[in-house]
Design an enzyme around this catalytic site. Structure first.
Site, PDB file in Angstrom:
ATOM      1  N   HIS A 191       1.032  -1.174   0.298  1.00  0.00           N
ATOM      2  CA  HIS A 191       0.012   0.231  -0.377  1.00  0.00           C
ATOM      3  C   HIS A 191       1.014   1.050   0.102  1.00  0.00           C
ATOM      4  O   HIS A 191       1.782   1.402   1.139  1.00  0.00           O
ATOM      5  CB  HIS A 191      -0.568  -0.111   1.065  1.00  0.00           C
ATOM      6  CG  HIS A 191      -2.082   1.124   1.041  1.00  0.00           C
ATOM      7  ND1 HIS A 191      -2.992   1.068   2.213  1.00  0.00           N
ATOM      8  CD2 HIS A 191      -1.928   2.185   0.262  1.00  0.00           C
ATOM      9  CE1 HIS A 191      -3.419   2.319   2.162  1.00  0.00           C
ATOM     10  NE2 HIS A 191      -3.368   2.902   1.200  1.00  0.00           N
ATOM     11  N   HIS A 211       5.325   4.373   5.673  1.00  0.00           N
ATOM     12  CA  HIS A 211       5.857   2.301   5.390  1.00  0.00           C
ATOM     13  C   HIS A 211       6.312   2.541   4.114  1.00  0.00           C
ATOM     14  O   HIS A 211       8.228   2.843   3.557  1.00  0.00           O
ATOM     15  CB  HIS A 211       4.649   1.470   5.926  1.00  0.00           C
ATOM     16  CG  HIS A 211       3.658   1.341   5.344  1.00  0.00           C
ATOM     17  ND1 HIS A 211       3.071   1.355   4.199  1.00  0.00           N
ATOM     18  CD2 HIS A 211       2.135   0.755   6.225  1.00  0.00           C
ATOM     19  CE1 HIS A 211       1.915   0.968   4.243  1.00  0.00           C
ATOM     20  NE2 HIS A 211       1.835   1.354   5.417  1.00  0.00           N
ATOM     21  N   GLU A 266      -1.873  -1.671  -3.553  1.00  0.00           N
ATOM     22  CA  GLU A 266      -3.464  -0.729  -2.968  1.00  0.00           C
ATOM     23  C   GLU A 266      -3.022   0.902  -2.495  1.00  0.00           C
ATOM     24  O   GLU A 266      -1.794   0.901  -2.630  1.00  0.00           O
ATOM     25  CB  GLU A 266      -3.408  -1.173  -1.312  1.00  0.00           C
ATOM     26  CG  GLU A 266      -3.793  -2.845  -1.390  1.00  0.00           C
ATOM     27  CD  GLU A 266      -4.026  -2.906  -0.037  1.00  0.00           C
ATOM     28  OE1 GLU A 266      -3.601  -2.282   0.774  1.00  0.00           O
ATOM     29  OE2 GLU A 266      -4.078  -4.249   0.590  1.00  0.00           O
ATOM     30  N   GLU A 292     -12.311  -6.616  -3.790  1.00  0.00           N
ATOM     31  CA  GLU A 292     -12.189  -6.746  -2.279  1.00  0.00           C
ATOM     32  C   GLU A 292     -13.163  -7.025  -0.733  1.00  0.00           C
ATOM     33  O   GLU A 292     -13.193  -6.030  -0.875  1.00  0.00           O
ATOM     34  CB  GLU A 292     -10.797  -6.967  -2.294  1.00  0.00           C
ATOM     35  CG  GLU A 292      -9.769  -7.365  -1.041  1.00  0.00           C
ATOM     36  CD  GLU A 292      -8.963  -6.709  -0.941  1.00  0.00           C
ATOM     37  OE1 GLU A 292      -7.440  -6.825  -1.500  1.00  0.00           O
ATOM     38  OE2 GLU A 292      -8.181  -6.210   0.264  1.00  0.00           O
ATOM     39  N   HIS A 308      -8.195  -8.596   4.788  1.00  0.00           N
ATOM     40  CA  HIS A 308      -8.550  -6.859   6.346  1.00  0.00           C
ATOM     41  C   HIS A 308      -8.690  -7.995   7.680  1.00  0.00           C
ATOM     42  O   HIS A 308      -9.487  -8.890   7.179  1.00  0.00           O
ATOM     43  CB  HIS A 308      -8.892  -6.215   6.262  1.00  0.00           C
ATOM     44  CG  HIS A 308      -8.074  -4.911   6.947  1.00  0.00           C
ATOM     45  ND1 HIS A 308      -8.573  -4.675   8.484  1.00  0.00           N
ATOM     46  CD2 HIS A 308      -7.762  -3.618   6.181  1.00  0.00           C
ATOM     47  CE1 HIS A 308      -7.641  -4.076   8.438  1.00  0.00           C
ATOM     48  NE2 HIS A 308      -7.724  -3.148   7.348  1.00  0.00           N
TER      49      HIS A 308
HETATM   50  N1  PXP Z   1      -6.732  -5.399   2.161  1.00  0.00           N
HETATM   51  C1  PXP Z   1      -6.845  -4.402   1.962  1.00  0.00           C
HETATM   52  C2  PXP Z   1      -7.739  -3.818   1.007  1.00  0.00           C
HETATM   53  C3  PXP Z   1      -5.249  -3.285   3.168  1.00  0.00           C
HETATM   54  O1  PXP Z   1      -5.619  -2.236   2.801  1.00  0.00           O
HETATM   55  C4  PXP Z   1      -4.917  -4.016   3.695  1.00  0.00           C
HETATM   56  C5  PXP Z   1      -4.158  -3.212   4.920  1.00  0.00           C
HETATM   57  O2  PXP Z   1      -3.236  -2.331   4.263  1.00  0.00           O
HETATM   58  C6  PXP Z   1      -4.825  -6.007   3.736  1.00  0.00           C
HETATM   59  C7  PXP Z   1      -5.950  -6.344   2.513  1.00  0.00           C
HETATM   60  C8  PXP Z   1      -4.546  -6.228   4.780  1.00  0.00           C
HETATM   61  O3  PXP Z   1      -5.029  -6.631   6.045  1.00  0.00           O
HETATM   62  P1  PXP Z   1      -3.824  -7.047   7.695  1.00  0.00           P
HETATM   63  O4  PXP Z   1      -2.601  -6.319   7.183  1.00  0.00           O
HETATM   64  O5  PXP Z   1      -4.846  -6.758   8.535  1.00  0.00           O
HETATM   65  O6  PXP Z   1      -4.184  -8.365   6.728  1.00  0.00           O
END
Ligand code: PXP
Length: 247
Positions: A43, A50, A70, A151, A196
């Site tokens: 991301h 980060h 992302e 997603e 997530h």
């Molecule tokens: N998917 C998206 C769109 C996210 O923003 C994030 C967090 O950056 C994740 C997946 C991954 O989430 P987690 O770090 O809680 O596994």
């Protein structure tokens, strides 16, 4: 089998604590690939807390699997995406003060802006996904703005799972919401992804939802990696997904 995209943002979080180059995001990505990850997710946040721009460019060069970026729907980061050309992007909402992405994107009320951004990204050959809450109207809005994939946000599910348990009424209710939104996405021919808050305990139930293509998982894998090593953490998650996908 459901694919696993490993989100390595928090390798960069650790590196940024000292800004001295270690631990290496590129090295981490290679270990994830070796352990069976189907792709790497990062991301690029507006505040660059980060992942940095050079990480995205380096990953584009060295990855043998897929790079999923992302990003918020801002002109600046869309510019980076069009230059880097990741295999896919996932458009997420972003607030400076949040610790992590808190909710899904409100696609329903931002159709015009999103359609134009998505069309540019797709013309560049990038697969476009949108991170949304498990809401039927948001799913149909994703299809209207021309997204290739959704997603579904599993953050609320993961919190309820932790607080009330997997057999609680609340957890079953949230799982039902995700299942219904998944059905709607498949009906609209959208690729179905989720992510997530997914971890080694709660991922099993999400695996059983019909038509899941990919999970993006970061925090639980990187946390386990501190004690067990990154290769084992990725390998174990992949094995768990495989075991549950076959049920
Ligand atoms: N998917 C998206 C769109 C996210 O923003 C994030 C967090 O950056 C994740 C997946 C991954 O989430 P987690 O770090 O809680 O596994």
């Amino acid at each position: 089998m459901i694919k696993l995209g490993v989100n390595i943002d928090h390798i960069a979080t650790l590196r940024q604590a000292r800004r001295e180059g270690a631990p290496s995001v590129v090295e981490a990505a290679l270990v994830c690939e070796k352990a069976g990850a189907d792709g790497i997710t990062v991301h690029l946040r507006e505040d660059r807390r980060h992942i940095q721009d050079y990480d995205v460019y380096s990953l584009r060069e060295i990855l043998k699997t897929k790079l999923n970026l992302e990003m918020a729907a801002t002109e600046e980061v869309v510019g980076v995406a069009l230059d880097v050309k990741p295999d896919s992007v996932c458009i997420v909402p972003e607030k400076r003060e949040e610790l992590t992405t808190e909710g899904g994107l409100d696609v329903k009320n931002n159709k015009e802006t999103l359609s134009s951004i998505i069309s540019k990204l797709k013309k560049a050959g990038i697969v476009v996904s949108i991170f949304i809450d498990a809401d039927l109207e948001q799913v149909s809005a994703c299809s209207e703005v021309g997204a290739d994939a959704v997603e579904l946000h599993t953050g609320k599910y993961s919190l309820i799972f932790k607080e009330s348990g997997s057999s609680s009424r609340e957890c079953k209710g949230e799982l039902k919401r995700i299942t219904e939104a998944s059905k709607e996405a498949l009906k609209r021919k959208l690729i179905l992804n989720a992510g997530h808050g997914l971890d080694y305990e709660n991922v099993g139930q999400i695996c059983k939802i019909h038509g899941m293509n990919e999970f993006n998982i970061g925090f639980s894998i990187i946390s386990k990696a501190i004690f067990d090593g990154l290769q084992k953490a990725v390998f174990d998650m992949r094995k768990l997904i495989q075991q549950n996908s076959n049920l």
